[in-house]
Write a protein that holds these residues in place. Structure first.
Motif, PDB file in Angstrom:
ATOM      1  N   GLY A 151       0.790  -1.229   0.000  1.00  6.71           N
ATOM      2  CA  GLY A 151       0.000   0.000   0.000  1.00  6.71           C
ATOM      3  C   GLY A 151       0.819   1.275   0.000  1.00  6.71           C
ATOM      4  O   GLY A 151       0.301   2.363  -0.307  1.00  6.71           O
ATOM      5  N   LEU A 152       2.113   1.152   0.335  1.00  6.55           N
ATOM      6  CA  LEU A 152       3.002   2.324   0.366  1.00  6.55           C
ATOM      7  C   LEU A 152       3.719   2.550  -0.962  1.00  6.55           C
ATOM      8  O   LEU A 152       4.499   3.489  -1.091  1.00  6.55           O
ATOM      9  N   VAL A 153       3.484   1.672  -1.929  1.00  2.00           N
ATOM     10  CA  VAL A 153       4.166   1.777  -3.226  1.00  2.00           C
ATOM     11  C   VAL A 153       3.131   1.979  -4.317  1.00  2.00           C
ATOM     12  O   VAL A 153       2.161   1.221  -4.415  1.00  2.00           O
ATOM     13  N   THR A 154       3.329   3.006  -5.141  1.00  2.00           N
ATOM     14  CA  THR A 154       2.465   3.170  -6.301  1.00  2.00           C
ATOM     15  C   THR A 154       3.308   3.390  -7.547  1.00  2.00           C
ATOM     16  O   THR A 154       4.518   3.616  -7.469  1.00  2.00           O
ATOM     17  N   LEU A 155       2.630   3.299  -8.682  1.00  2.00           N
ATOM     18  CA  LEU A 155       3.326   3.332  -9.973  1.00  2.00           C
ATOM     19  C   LEU A 155       2.823   4.500 -10.802  1.00  2.00           C
ATOM     20  O   LEU A 155       1.639   4.810 -10.801  1.00  2.00           O
ATOM     21  N   CYS A 156       3.767   5.132 -11.475  1.00  2.00           N
ATOM     22  CA  CYS A 156       3.475   6.264 -12.334  1.00  2.00           C
ATOM     23  C   CYS A 156       3.926   5.888 -13.741  1.00  2.00           C
ATOM     24  O   CYS A 156       5.082   5.541 -13.935  1.00  2.00           O
ATOM     25  N   SER A 157       3.009   5.903 -14.680  1.00  2.00           N
ATOM     26  CA  SER A 157       3.368   5.513 -16.048  1.00  2.00           C
ATOM     27  C   SER A 157       4.362   6.521 -16.618  1.00  2.00           C
ATOM     28  O   SER A 157       4.039   7.699 -16.783  1.00  2.00           O
ATOM     29  N   PRO A 158       5.596   6.087 -16.911  1.00  2.00           N
ATOM     30  CA  PRO A 158       6.615   7.026 -17.376  1.00  2.00           C
ATOM     31  C   PRO A 158       6.483   7.292 -18.878  1.00  2.00           C
ATOM     32  O   PRO A 158       7.352   6.951 -19.672  1.00  2.00           O
ATOM     33  N   ASP A 159       5.370   7.916 -19.266  1.00  3.38           N
ATOM     34  CA  ASP A 159       5.112   8.155 -20.688  1.00  3.38           C
ATOM     35  C   ASP A 159       6.045   9.188 -21.329  1.00  3.38           C
ATOM     36  O   ASP A 159       6.359   9.073 -22.516  1.00  3.38           O
ATOM     37  N   PRO A 160       6.472  10.238 -20.590  1.00  2.22           N
ATOM     38  CA  PRO A 160       7.395  11.183 -21.238  1.00  2.22           C
ATOM     39  C   PRO A 160       8.676  10.482 -21.696  1.00  2.22           C
ATOM     40  O   PRO A 160       9.240   9.677 -20.959  1.00  2.22           O
ATOM     41  N   GLN A 161       9.092  10.778 -22.922  1.00  2.23           N
ATOM     42  CA  GLN A 161      10.327  10.203 -23.466  1.00  2.23           C
ATOM     43  C   GLN A 161      11.445  11.228 -23.292  1.00  2.23           C
ATOM     44  O   GLN A 161      11.302  12.380 -23.695  1.00  2.23           O
ATOM     45  N   ALA A 162      12.542  10.813 -22.673  1.00  3.72           N
ATOM     46  CA  ALA A 162      13.655  11.731 -22.433  1.00  3.72           C
ATOM     47  C   ALA A 162      14.962  10.940 -22.448  1.00  3.72           C
ATOM     48  O   ALA A 162      14.973   9.738 -22.193  1.00  3.72           O
ATOM     49  N   PHE A 163      16.046  11.641 -22.743  1.00  2.72           N
ATOM     50  CA  PHE A 163      17.348  10.970 -22.766  1.00  2.72           C
ATOM     51  C   PHE A 163      18.444  11.973 -22.435  1.00  2.72           C
ATOM     52  O   PHE A 163      18.280  13.191 -22.579  1.00  2.72           O
ATOM     53  N   ARG A 164      19.548  11.432 -21.979  1.00  2.30           N
ATOM     54  CA  ARG A 164      20.744  12.242 -21.750  1.00  2.30           C
ATOM     55  C   ARG A 164      21.505  12.339 -23.070  1.00  2.30           C
ATOM     56  O   ARG A 164      21.945  11.313 -23.592  1.00  2.30           O
ATOM     57  N   PRO A 165      21.683  13.546 -23.632  1.00  2.00           N
ATOM     58  CA  PRO A 165      22.493  13.643 -24.854  1.00  2.00           C
ATOM     59  C   PRO A 165      23.918  13.152 -24.569  1.00  2.00           C
ATOM     60  O   PRO A 165      24.538  13.606 -23.600  1.00  2.00           O
ATOM     61  N   PRO A 166      24.430  12.198 -25.351  1.00  2.00           N
ATOM     62  CA  PRO A 166      25.727  11.586 -25.035  1.00  2.00           C
ATOM     63  C   PRO A 166      26.892  12.566 -25.016  1.00  2.00           C
ATOM     64  O   PRO A 166      27.897  12.329 -24.344  1.00  2.00           O
ATOM     65  N   GLU A 167      26.730  13.672 -25.753  1.00  2.00           N
ATOM     66  CA  GLU A 167      27.832  14.648 -25.810  1.00  2.00           C
ATOM     67  C   GLU A 167      27.791  15.652 -24.653  1.00  2.00           C
ATOM     68  O   GLU A 167      28.693  16.474 -24.500  1.00  2.00           O
ATOM     69  N   GLU A 168      26.739  15.575 -23.830  1.00  2.00           N
ATOM     70  CA  GLU A 168      26.551  16.546 -22.744  1.00  2.00           C
ATOM     71  C   GLU A 168      26.971  15.956 -21.398  1.00  2.00           C
ATOM     72  O   GLU A 168      27.166  14.757 -21.252  1.00  2.00           O
ATOM     73  N   ALA A 169      27.065  16.841 -20.405  1.00  2.00           N
ATOM     74  CA  ALA A 169      27.387  16.417 -19.043  1.00  2.00           C
ATOM     75  C   ALA A 169      26.210  15.634 -18.447  1.00  2.00           C
ATOM     76  O   ALA A 169      25.091  15.657 -18.973  1.00  2.00           O
ATOM     77  N   ALA A 170      26.465  14.968 -17.323  1.00  2.67           N
ATOM     78  CA  ALA A 170      25.475  14.073 -16.706  1.00  2.67           C
ATOM     79  C   ALA A 170      24.313  14.813 -16.052  1.00  2.67           C
ATOM     80  O   ALA A 170      23.389  14.176 -15.541  1.00  2.67           O
ATOM     81  N   ASN A 171      24.335  16.147 -16.061  1.00  4.79           N
ATOM     82  CA  ASN A 171      23.238  16.911 -15.435  1.00  4.79           C
ATOM     83  C   ASN A 171      22.282  17.500 -16.472  1.00  4.79           C
ATOM     84  O   ASN A 171      21.471  18.366 -16.155  1.00  4.79           O
ATOM     85  N   VAL A 172      22.369  17.015 -17.735  1.00  5.87           N
ATOM     86  CA  VAL A 172      21.520  17.531 -18.822  1.00  5.87           C
ATOM     87  C   VAL A 172      20.561  16.432 -19.276  1.00  5.87           C
ATOM     88  O   VAL A 172      20.963  15.282 -19.481  1.00  5.87           O
ATOM     89  N   LEU A 173      19.284  16.790 -19.438  1.00  5.81           N
ATOM     90  CA  LEU A 173      18.276  15.849 -19.928  1.00  5.81           C
ATOM     91  C   LEU A 173      17.481  16.520 -21.038  1.00  5.81           C
ATOM     92  O   LEU A 173      17.059  17.672 -20.902  1.00  5.81           O
ATOM     93  N   HIS A 174      17.283  15.802 -22.153  1.00  3.94           N
ATOM     94  CA  HIS A 174      16.526  16.300 -23.298  1.00  3.94           C
ATOM     95  C   HIS A 174      15.209  15.536 -23.382  1.00  3.94           C
ATOM     96  O   HIS A 174      15.203  14.305 -23.453  1.00  3.94           O
ATOM     97  N   VAL A 175      14.100  16.259 -23.355  1.00  3.36           N
ATOM     98  CA  VAL A 175      12.774  15.630 -23.403  1.00  3.36           C
ATOM     99  C   VAL A 175      12.310  15.561 -24.851  1.00  3.36           C
ATOM    100  O   VAL A 175      12.130  16.594 -25.507  1.00  3.36           O
ATOM    101  N   GLY A 176      12.135  14.328 -25.367  1.00  2.00           N
ATOM    102  CA  GLY A 176      11.731  14.158 -26.759  1.00  2.00           C
ATOM    103  C   GLY A 176      10.224  14.154 -26.945  1.00  2.00           C
ATOM    104  O   GLY A 176       9.706  14.663 -27.932  1.00  2.00           O
ATOM    105  N   LEU A 177       9.506  13.563 -25.979  1.00  2.00           N
ATOM    106  CA  LEU A 177       8.044  13.476 -26.056  1.00  2.00           C
ATOM    107  C   LEU A 177       7.475  13.913 -24.707  1.00  2.00           C
ATOM    108  O   LEU A 177       7.491  13.160 -23.737  1.00  2.00           O
TER     109      LEU A 177
END
Length: 352
Positions: A151-177
Motif C-alpha cells: 500500500g506504500l508503493v504506487t506506480l506512475c506511467s513514465p510516458d514522457p520520453q527523455a534521454f541524456r544527450p551523449p555529448e553533454e554532461a550528466a546533469n543535462v536531460l533532453h525531453v523528446g516526447l
C-alpha cells in the motif's frame, strides 16, 4: 507548503524533479558521488519544448523556486522527506549501497512513487489477479522489494520520453516526447492528499505565461500505468533485434498489423486483470506518437552498449500472459530475442 521529495536516479529523475522545483517543492537526487558533486555545483538542465514553440527551452534548476541538492545513497537522511520517487532502472537497485538505502526506506514506511518502466513487485501485489503469481524471474533481484508494504508503493506511467544527450554532461536531460506522468493512487488517504497536492501545484506552473508540458496526473485506478505495457511490448522491446537496434518508429511502423496485434493483446491482458478500456491508450494514438520517436529505446541502446542486465517488462508480461493462459507468439519471440542478446553479452564477458 513546500514538500521535500527524495528521488533515486538523477537522469530520468531530473525531469520529475524539475517539475516539482518549478512548483516550489524541494528535491534531493540520489546518484553517484561524482554526479552529485556536479549537480550540487551546477544544478540540472532539462530541455523541453513548450506547445507551439519550434525549439526546446532549457530549464535550469538554479532558476527555480524549489531547492535542489544531490547526494550519494550512503549519505541520505530519510527523516527529511515526505515522499520517495523511484526513477532508476530496475537492475540498478541491486547495487549494495542502493539496497541498503531501500531497506531503510521500507523501514521508514515512506510512500514511494515509482516512475520506472518496470513496476515494483509490491505494487503488483496490490492487483488481486497478480498478488499470488510467480513473477520474480522478471526481476534482476526480487529480494530488493521484499520489505515494502504494497500500500506504500504506487506506480506512475513514465510516458514522457527523455534521454541524456551523449555529448553533454550528466546533469543535462533532453525531453523528446513531453507527455504526462500518470500515477495510480496510494492505499492511504493521507498519501493521496500529498500526491494530489503535488498534482495541483505542478498543473499551476507557468513559464513566461505559458503552460509547461509534462504534468502529474493522479488516478484512483491501479491499472492506468499498465497502459504503458502495450507501448513497451509493441515498440521499445522490439527495437532490440538479432542485429543492430532499430528506432521505435521502425519497430512500430515496420509492420503495423503485427504491431497492432501485439498492442491489443497486451491491452487484453490488462483488461483480464481488471483494467477498464478507459484506462488504456488507443493504438492509433500510440502509433501516431511513435512516428516522432526516431531513436532506439533506452533498453535497446543499453543492450547495444553492452549492458548485461536491463529492465524486463517484456518477460514480466510474458509470465503474466502464460499464467493467465493468454500466450502470444510475438511476445514470446520478443522475449527470446532479448534473452539471446543479453546472453551474448554475458558469454562475451561484457559488463562483468
Amino acid at each position: 507548503m513546500a514538500r521535500n521529495i527524495l528521488i533515486l536516479g538523477a537522469s530520468y529523475g531530473s525531469l520529475l524533479a524539475t517539475k516539482l522545483l518549478m512548483a516550489g517543492h524541494n528535491v534531493t537526487l540520489v546518484c553517484r558521488k561524482k554526479t552529485a558533486e556536479l549537480i550540487n555545483r551546477d544544478g540540472t538542465e532539462v530541455r523541453i519544448k513548450l506547445r507551439d514553440e519550434p525549439n526546446h527551452r532549457a530549464i535550469f534548476s538554479r532558476d527555480l523556486p524549489g531547492k535542489l541538492d544531490a547526494t550519494s545513497p550512503d549519505q541520505v537522511d530519510l527523516s527529511r522527506y515526505d515522499l520517495v520517487g523511484l526513477a532508476m532502472q530496475e537492475p540498478q537497485y541491486t547495487n549494495h549501497t542502493i539496497r541498503v538505502l531501500m531497506i531503510k526506506i521500507a523501514a521508514a514506511k515512506l510512500p514511494c512513487l515509482s516512475i520506472m518502466n518496470m513496476p515494483p513487485l509490491p505494487y503488483l501485489k496490490r492487483i488481486p489477479g497478480l498478488a499470488d503469481m510467480s513473477l520474480e524471474e522478471a526481476y534482476t533481484n526480487a529480494q530488493v522489494w521484499e520489505r515494502f508494504e504494497p500500500g506504500l508503493v504506487t506506480l506512475c506511467s513514465p510516458d514522457p520520453q527523455a534521454f541524456r544527450p551523449p555529448e553533454e554532461a550528466a546533469n543535462v536531460l533532453h525531453v523528446g516526447l513531453p507527455t504526462n506522468f500518470k500515477a495510480s493512487a496510494f492505499a492511504d488517504p493521507a498519501h493521496n492528499k500529498l500526491l494530489r497536492e503535488l498534482e495541483a501545484d505542478i498543473d499551476a506552473v507557468k513559464l513566461d505565461g505559458q503552460d509547461v508540458p509534462v504534468k502529474l496526473k493522479v488516478f484512483d485506478s491501479l491499472f492506468v500505468p499498465l497502459a504503458k505495457w502495450s507501448m513497451l511490448l509493441t515498440g521499445n522491446y522490439r527495437c532490440i533485434t538479432p542485429e543492430e537496434p532499430q528506432s521505435i518508429r521502425d519497430a512500430v511502423h515496420g509492420d503495423l498489423k503485427v504491431s497492432q496485434s501485439i498492442y491489443e493483446h497486451v491491452d487484453a491482458v490488462a483488461r483480464r486483470l481488471g483494467a477498464d478500456p478507459q484506462d488504456q491508450v488507443p493504438f492509433a494514438k500510440y502509433a501516431k506518437a511513435a512516428e516522432s520517436l526516431l531513436k532506439p529505446s533506452s533498453a535497446a541502446r543499453a543492450v547495444a552498449a553492452g549492458a548485461p542486465f536491463i529492465e524486463r517488462v517484456d518477460l514480466l508480461v510474458k509470465l503474466i500472459s502464460h499464467q493467465l493462459g493468454m500466450t502470444n507468439a510475438n511476445i514470446d519471440r520478443t522475449v527470446e530475442v532479448v534473452d539471446q542478446k543479453l546472453n551474448e553479452r554475458l558469454e562475451s564477458g561484457a559488463g562483468i
